[in-house]
Design a protein around this motif. Structure first.
Motif, PDB file in Angstrom:
ATOM      1  N   PHE A  69     -13.144  16.015 -74.050  1.00  0.00           N
ATOM      2  CA  PHE A  69     -11.870  16.530 -73.455  1.00  0.00           C
ATOM      3  C   PHE A  69     -12.300  17.838 -72.389  1.00  0.00           C
ATOM      4  O   PHE A  69     -13.123  18.328 -72.624  1.00  0.00           O
ATOM      5  N   HIS A  70     -11.422  17.447 -71.375  1.00  0.00           N
ATOM      6  CA  HIS A  70     -11.310  18.413 -70.360  1.00  0.00           C
ATOM      7  C   HIS A  70     -10.263  18.370 -69.523  1.00  0.00           C
ATOM      8  O   HIS A  70      -9.554  17.311 -69.233  1.00  0.00           O
ATOM      9  N   GLU A  71      -9.780  19.556 -68.771  1.00  0.00           N
ATOM     10  CA  GLU A  71      -8.751  19.727 -68.098  1.00  0.00           C
ATOM     11  C   GLU A  71      -9.084  19.838 -66.695  1.00  0.00           C
ATOM     12  O   GLU A  71      -9.976  20.395 -66.237  1.00  0.00           O
ATOM     13  N   GLU A  72      -7.866  19.351 -65.950  1.00  0.00           N
ATOM     14  CA  GLU A  72      -7.830  19.656 -64.292  1.00  0.00           C
ATOM     15  C   GLU A  72      -6.481  20.093 -63.974  1.00  0.00           C
ATOM     16  O   GLU A  72      -5.600  19.436 -64.199  1.00  0.00           O
ATOM     17  N   THR A  73      -6.521  20.975 -63.135  1.00  0.00           N
ATOM     18  CA  THR A  73      -5.271  21.985 -62.830  1.00  0.00           C
ATOM     19  C   THR A  73      -4.846  22.108 -61.071  1.00  0.00           C
ATOM     20  O   THR A  73      -5.996  22.130 -60.620  1.00  0.00           O
ATOM     21  N   LEU A  74      -3.795  21.825 -60.897  1.00  0.00           N
ATOM     22  CA  LEU A  74      -3.676  21.915 -59.261  1.00  0.00           C
ATOM     23  C   LEU A  74      -1.957  22.593 -59.351  1.00  0.00           C
ATOM     24  O   LEU A  74      -1.199  22.606 -60.166  1.00  0.00           O
ATOM     25  N   SER A  75      -1.932  23.304 -58.185  1.00  0.00           N
ATOM     26  CA  SER A  75      -0.655  24.128 -57.874  1.00  0.00           C
ATOM     27  C   SER A  75      -0.102  23.675 -56.656  1.00  0.00           C
ATOM     28  O   SER A  75      -0.862  23.319 -55.518  1.00  0.00           O
TER      29      SER A  75
END
Length: 533
Positions: A261-267
């Motif tokens: 499991f891993h997350e990737e975030t953008l704004s």
């Protein structure tokens, strides 16, 4: 059956758009417009959960739809929920737009609930009344700032907006437009609130998860990878507290197995400087325990938090042997269909090639002497002269000299001393085919009457000899030909000579001669040793 559905669905495209949210006060009017601005054929509204279509307006109806608009006159607490408008375009493309409606009750001491707020550009001074364009013939009766009537020369009021002259920090706050909407003689109240901030770097909005929807179900395959996206709106301009993350069974992803499991975030900022964050949860391998887990997207800002839960389920498993059998059957049908089309298009060439390669021949002697008996008109016109040249020179050169056939031609193979009628009859009976030359002169030529009579009798009555019709010039509708010839033409047609009357000999591989050779019998071969003996 699944193949039929697949083909059918290939004719259409279905696009689901991000949902929009509308908040209203209980008892007010609410008119929602389906988002697409471009031309369309028709629009259908229905309840997302129940799939129940919302009909057009009837007498006494409170909720109804017409084209892009959906009416609640007035709103009720039971109207809260999700709605979908389906837009049908002229090019067979269908798009879905999802709309969320929340109706809030009036509470003592609260003029306008905090949920009914729309974002606004900061610092410009122009504040537009939200959704006003959806209400035809509506009239604004009052503007409010922080629930107090707006007054003063600094506020310039127009039909649907106000403009604040030289806005400062003292103008920050919530601006509410209240207007009257009249429909079929009935008047309804409507109010909408915008946030205005003069010089602030950001402003708050309640966190809203745009996707996924609450209790979404995602189909997966065991052992496959999966990416789950969550997007939320968190305010106006960049927020000091803005978190969008995933929990698995109420545990943050960072506490789980990082290898799986891993997350990737953008704004990013959208329309009116709305601030969004999007976080994607990547799962490298789906396991059985994931099917029992709750995957929850959590969005947090200074005003609070909101959540949306997603569960996983296995994709419907296909009966692979049955699928393979259906695919094999369809492939076989396609091969057969293509083969039939190719054979019909190149039938003559295929048959001639087969004869040339394999050289089939009849071992048993059929008692025939000639491969074809030639019947032609005999007159003294220029066309008949060409026909005579064709019969005595071109026809033997190609069929006898090049192709090895043996022809019987009247005037060449019937001796003058023989009884003509008897000789013709015997020659026809000893021939495997009848070649009849058709011209305008052959229609009423008496010299051919006996030849045609014997030939057609053998072909039609005794069914003993096949006929090859060579049309040396265009006859037309064949109405003047005798009935038996018209019958044969209807059954098998004619082979048409395309060269002008002065034309010269064509190659045996031309289209005309290929069709003649196709209708001729196999070259009648016998054992050379037997002939020698």
């Amino acid at each position: 059956m699944w193949c039929v559905h697949l083909i059918f669905l290939s004719a259409f495209f279905l696009v689901s758009m991000t949902s929009e949210s509308f908040d209203a006060m209980e008892g007010d009017a609410l008119v929602i417009k389906c988002p697409p601005p471009s031309s369309y054929v028709r629009v259908t509204w229905y309840h997302t959960e129940t799939k129940k279509i919302i009909p057009a307006e009837e007498e006494g109806s409170r909720t109804f739809s017409l084209k892009r608009l959906l009416w609640f006159l007035p709103t009720s607490r039971e109207d809260s929920g999700n709605y979908t408008c389906v837009v049908h375009y002229s090019n067979n493309i269908t798009k879905e737009f999802n709309v969320s409606v929340q109706v809030h009750p009036y509470k003592q001491g609260i003029c306008f609930p905090s949920q009914i707020r729309y974002p606004n550009d900061t610092g410009r001074g122009k504040i537009i009344c939200p959704t006003f364009d959806n209400y035809k013939n509506a009239t604004i009766v009052q503007w409010y700032k922080d629930c107090k009537p707006l007054q003063g020369e600094r506020y310039f009021k127009r039909d649907k907006y106000i403009f604040i002259n030289n806005p400062g920090k003292e103008d920050d706050g919530y601006y509410t437009c209240q207007f009257i909407y009249t429909h079929n003689g009935n008047a309804f109240n409507v109010s909408a609130t915008r946030i205005f901030v003069s010089n602030a770097k950001y402003s708050l909005l309640p966190p809203q998860i745009l996707f996924p929807k609450q209790n979404d179900v995602t189909e997966v395959d065991l052992g496959a990878a999966l990416s789950l996206k969550c997007q939320a709106r968190l305010g106006i301009k960049k927020q000091p507290i803005a978190v969008v993350t995933w929990d698995v069974n109420n545990s943050p992803v960072k506490k789980l197995d990082f290898s799986r499991f891993h997350e990737e975030t953008l704004s990013f900022e959208g329309h009116d400087h709305e601030y969004y964050r999007e976080t994607t949860l990547h799962i490298t391998e789906i396991k059985k325990e994931d099917l029992q887990a709750n995957f929850t997207c959590v969005a947090v800002n200074e005003m609070g938090n909101t959540k949306a839960k997603v569960t996983l389920q296995l994709k419907a498993q296909l009966d692979h042997p049955r699928v393979l059998m259906i695919i094999g059957f369809l492939v076989l049908l396609i091969i057969i269909a293509v083969s039939v089309v190719l054979y019909q298009s190149f039938r003559v060439d295929i048959v001639l090639l087969y004869r040339e390669i394999f050289q089939p021949y009849s071992v048993k002697d059929d008692g025939k002497i000639y491969d074809a008996y030639v019947i032609y008109p005999k007159s003294h016109t220029s066309e008949a002269n060409f026909v005579g040249y064709f019969v005595y020179h071109i026809l033997p050169d190609v069929l006898e000299n090049e192709c090895g056939y043996k022809l019987c031609i009247y005037g060449r193979d019937i001796c003058p001393g023989e009884d003509t009628a008897s000789a013709i009859e015997k020659r026809i009976q000893k021939s495997r085919r009848l070649i009849i030359i058709l011209t305008h002169q052959s229609i009423n030529c008496e010299d051919l009457a006996y030849d045609q009579h014997i030939a057609l009798y053998n072909a039609l009555i005794q069914n003993d000899t096949k006929v090859i019709l060579l049309e040396m010039e265009i006859i037309g509708t064949y109405e003047k030909l005798q009935e038996s010839l018209r019958y044969i033409i209807k059954q098998q047609g004619t082979i048409k000579w395309k060269e002008p009357p002065t034309g010269h000999q064509q190659s045996s591989n031309s289209k005309f001669w290929k069709h003649v050779r196709y209708h001729m019998p196999l070259t009648h071969k016998t054992s050379y040793s037997a002939n020698a003996g």
